[in-house]
Scaffold this motif. Structure first.
Motif, PDB file in Angstrom:
ATOM      1  N   LEU A   4       0.326  -1.225   0.163  1.00 41.37           N
ATOM      2  CA  LEU A   4      -0.435   0.255  -0.428  1.00 41.37           C
ATOM      3  C   LEU A   4       0.961   1.600   0.081  1.00 41.37           C
ATOM      4  N   ARG A   5       2.020   1.770   1.137  1.00 47.61           N
ATOM      5  CA  ARG A   5       2.848   2.505   0.586  1.00 47.61           C
ATOM      6  C   ARG A   5       3.384   2.623  -1.193  1.00 47.61           C
ATOM      7  N   ARG A   6       4.223   1.380  -1.087  1.00 42.67           N
ATOM      8  CA  ARG A   6       5.071   1.858  -2.543  1.00 42.67           C
ATOM      9  C   ARG A   6       3.716   2.135  -3.582  1.00 42.67           C
ATOM     10  N   ILE A   7       1.852   1.999  -3.255  1.00 41.14           N
ATOM     11  CA  ILE A   7       1.507   1.811  -4.066  1.00 41.14           C
ATOM     12  C   ILE A   7       0.542   3.479  -3.882  1.00 41.14           C
ATOM     13  N   PHE A   8       0.958   3.826  -3.264  1.00 41.61           N
ATOM     14  CA  PHE A   8       0.777   5.764  -2.727  1.00 41.61           C
ATOM     15  C   PHE A   8       1.893   5.899  -3.006  1.00 41.61           C
ATOM     16  N   ALA A   9       2.914   6.199  -2.497  1.00 36.90           N
ATOM     17  CA  ALA A   9       3.838   6.786  -3.388  1.00 36.90           C
ATOM     18  C   ALA A   9       3.886   6.785  -4.768  1.00 36.90           C
ATOM     19  N   ALA A  10       3.827   5.880  -5.357  1.00 35.20           N
ATOM     20  CA  ALA A  10       3.812   5.775  -7.085  1.00 35.20           C
ATOM     21  C   ALA A  10       2.827   6.986  -7.464  1.00 35.20           C
ATOM     22  N   GLU A  11       1.426   6.819  -6.887  1.00 35.29           N
ATOM     23  CA  GLU A  11      -0.066   8.203  -7.355  1.00 35.29           C
ATOM     24  C   GLU A  11       0.998   8.925  -7.398  1.00 35.29           C
ATOM     25  N   LEU A  12       1.621   9.524  -6.019  1.00 37.98           N
ATOM     26  CA  LEU A  12       1.628  10.684  -5.492  1.00 37.98           C
ATOM     27  C   LEU A  12       3.230  10.355  -6.660  1.00 37.98           C
ATOM     28  N   ALA A  13       3.638  10.355  -7.167  1.00 41.69           N
ATOM     29  CA  ALA A  13       4.763  10.404  -7.945  1.00 41.69           C
ATOM     30  C   ALA A  13       3.300  10.732  -9.138  1.00 41.69           C
ATOM     31  N   LEU A  14       3.021  10.676  -9.390  1.00 47.30           N
ATOM     32  CA  LEU A  14       1.938  11.138 -11.161  1.00 47.30           C
ATOM     33  C   LEU A  14       1.294  12.171 -10.745  1.00 47.30           C
ATOM     34  N   THR A  15       0.766  12.247  -9.689  1.00 43.52           N
ATOM     35  CA  THR A  15       0.259  13.677  -9.445  1.00 43.52           C
ATOM     36  C   THR A  15       1.183  14.595  -9.775  1.00 43.52           C
ATOM     37  N   LYS A  16       2.657  14.407  -8.852  1.00 46.43           N
ATOM     38  CA  LYS A  16       3.150  14.775  -8.730  1.00 46.43           C
ATOM     39  C   LYS A  16       4.159  15.931 -10.402  1.00 46.43           C
ATOM     40  N   LEU A  17       4.290  14.558 -11.205  1.00 46.58           N
ATOM     41  CA  LEU A  17       4.114  15.080 -12.999  1.00 46.58           C
ATOM     42  C   LEU A  17       3.009  15.810 -13.466  1.00 46.58           C
ATOM     43  N   ASP A  18       1.560  15.335 -12.925  1.00 49.18           N
ATOM     44  CA  ASP A  18       0.371  15.716 -13.819  1.00 49.18           C
ATOM     45  C   ASP A  18       0.423  17.564 -13.520  1.00 49.18           C
ATOM     46  N   ILE A  19       1.465  17.226 -12.098  1.00 50.46           N
ATOM     47  CA  ILE A  19       1.473  19.511 -11.615  1.00 50.46           C
ATOM     48  C   ILE A  19       2.247  19.892 -12.727  1.00 50.46           C
ATOM     49  N   ARG A  20       3.151  19.460 -12.851  1.00 46.38           N
ATOM     50  CA  ARG A  20       4.366  20.116 -13.370  1.00 46.38           C
ATOM     51  C   ARG A  20       4.055  20.032 -15.132  1.00 46.38           C
ATOM     52  N   ALA A  21       3.403  18.842 -14.784  1.00 44.45           N
ATOM     53  CA  ALA A  21       3.169  18.858 -16.913  1.00 44.45           C
ATOM     54  C   ALA A  21       1.927  20.402 -16.720  1.00 44.45           C
ATOM     55  N   ALA A  22       0.727  20.135 -16.066  1.00 43.35           N
ATOM     56  CA  ALA A  22       0.445  21.443 -16.202  1.00 43.35           C
ATOM     57  C   ALA A  22       1.425  22.971 -16.225  1.00 43.35           C
ATOM     58  N   ILE A  23       1.980  22.940 -15.013  1.00 45.39           N
ATOM     59  CA  ILE A  23       2.392  24.322 -15.196  1.00 45.39           C
ATOM     60  C   ILE A  23       3.529  24.334 -16.296  1.00 45.39           C
ATOM     61  N   VAL A  24       4.181  23.570 -16.724  1.00 44.32           N
ATOM     62  CA  VAL A  24       4.544  23.873 -17.738  1.00 44.32           C
ATOM     63  C   VAL A  24       4.040  24.379 -19.560  1.00 44.32           C
ATOM     64  N   ALA A  25       2.473  23.310 -18.958  1.00 48.25           N
ATOM     65  CA  ALA A  25       1.186  24.118 -19.939  1.00 48.25           C
ATOM     66  C   ALA A  25       0.515  25.407 -19.914  1.00 48.25           C
ATOM     67  N   ALA A  26       1.196  25.902 -18.595  1.00 50.67           N
ATOM     68  CA  ALA A  26       0.875  27.230 -18.339  1.00 50.67           C
ATOM     69  C   ALA A  26       1.783  28.764 -19.214  1.00 50.67           C
ATOM     70  N   ILE A  27       2.930  28.010 -18.510  1.00 53.07           N
ATOM     71  CA  ILE A  27       4.043  28.473 -19.114  1.00 53.07           C
ATOM     72  C   ILE A  27       3.949  29.311 -20.573  1.00 53.07           C
ATOM     73  N   LEU A  28       3.105  27.888 -21.763  1.00 53.81           N
ATOM     74  CA  LEU A  28       3.628  27.568 -22.595  1.00 53.81           C
ATOM     75  C   LEU A  28       2.830  28.864 -23.097  1.00 53.81           C
ATOM     76  N   ALA A  29       1.242  28.820 -22.515  1.00 55.52           N
ATOM     77  CA  ALA A  29       0.366  29.617 -22.708  1.00 55.52           C
ATOM     78  C   ALA A  29       0.640  30.264 -23.075  1.00 55.52           C
TER      79      ALA A  29
END
Length: 139
Positions: free
Chosen positions: A21-46
């Motif tokens: 469970l700890r590994r699953i939550f860590a992986a989901e947290l990492a995916l969420t961080k990547l989604d946030i970074r992608a959204a920030i990059v998209a905002a800067i490009l916009a």
């Protein structure tokens, strides 16, 4: 991972489940961080493309507007009418730049892609279940 040959104690199984469970939550947290970074990059490009579009549109429309106004005056149109036509050209160019910026901002303000696809899939399943329920009631 190879399964153990011997029997496990309940405490060991619980610890193993907690570890997974700890590994699953860590992986989901990492995916969420990547989604946030992608959204920030998209905002800067916009923002960058919006500013670039505004600058280019202003320069191009000013030059085009001066050329159109000069051509209209040279062809006998009243100067005020030439300025009116030129101003309409400015408005069209500004509208096109604004429309492009809105298209970029829709990408930024939306949900992360994988969350959106999950929601759409869940919604489709619910609609199918409701439709199947209505068909059963009709029979």
């Amino acid at each position: 991972m190879m399964p153990d040959a011997g029997p496990k104690h309940a405490g060991g199984l619980i610890l193993q489940a907690l570890c997974h469970l700890r590994r699953i939550f860590a992986a989901e947290l990492a995916l969420t961080k990547l989604d946030i970074r992608a959204a920030i990059v998209a905002a800067i490009l916009a923002v960058v493309f919006c500013c670039l579009a505004v600058i280019i549109a202003l320069v191009a429309v000013m030059l085009l507007g001066m050329a159109v106004a000069s051509a209209l005056v040279a062809n006998g149109v009243a100067p005020w009418m030439a300025q009116l036509v030129t101003s309409a050209g400015f408005l069209v160019a500004a509208g096109a730049a604004f429309w492009g910026a809105i298209r970029f901002m829709r990408r930024v303000l939306g949900l992360p892609g994988r969350v959106y696809t999950r929601i759409v899939e869940d919604l489709e399943r619910v609609l199918q279940a409701v439709a199947a329920g209505e068909e059963d009631e009709a029979e």
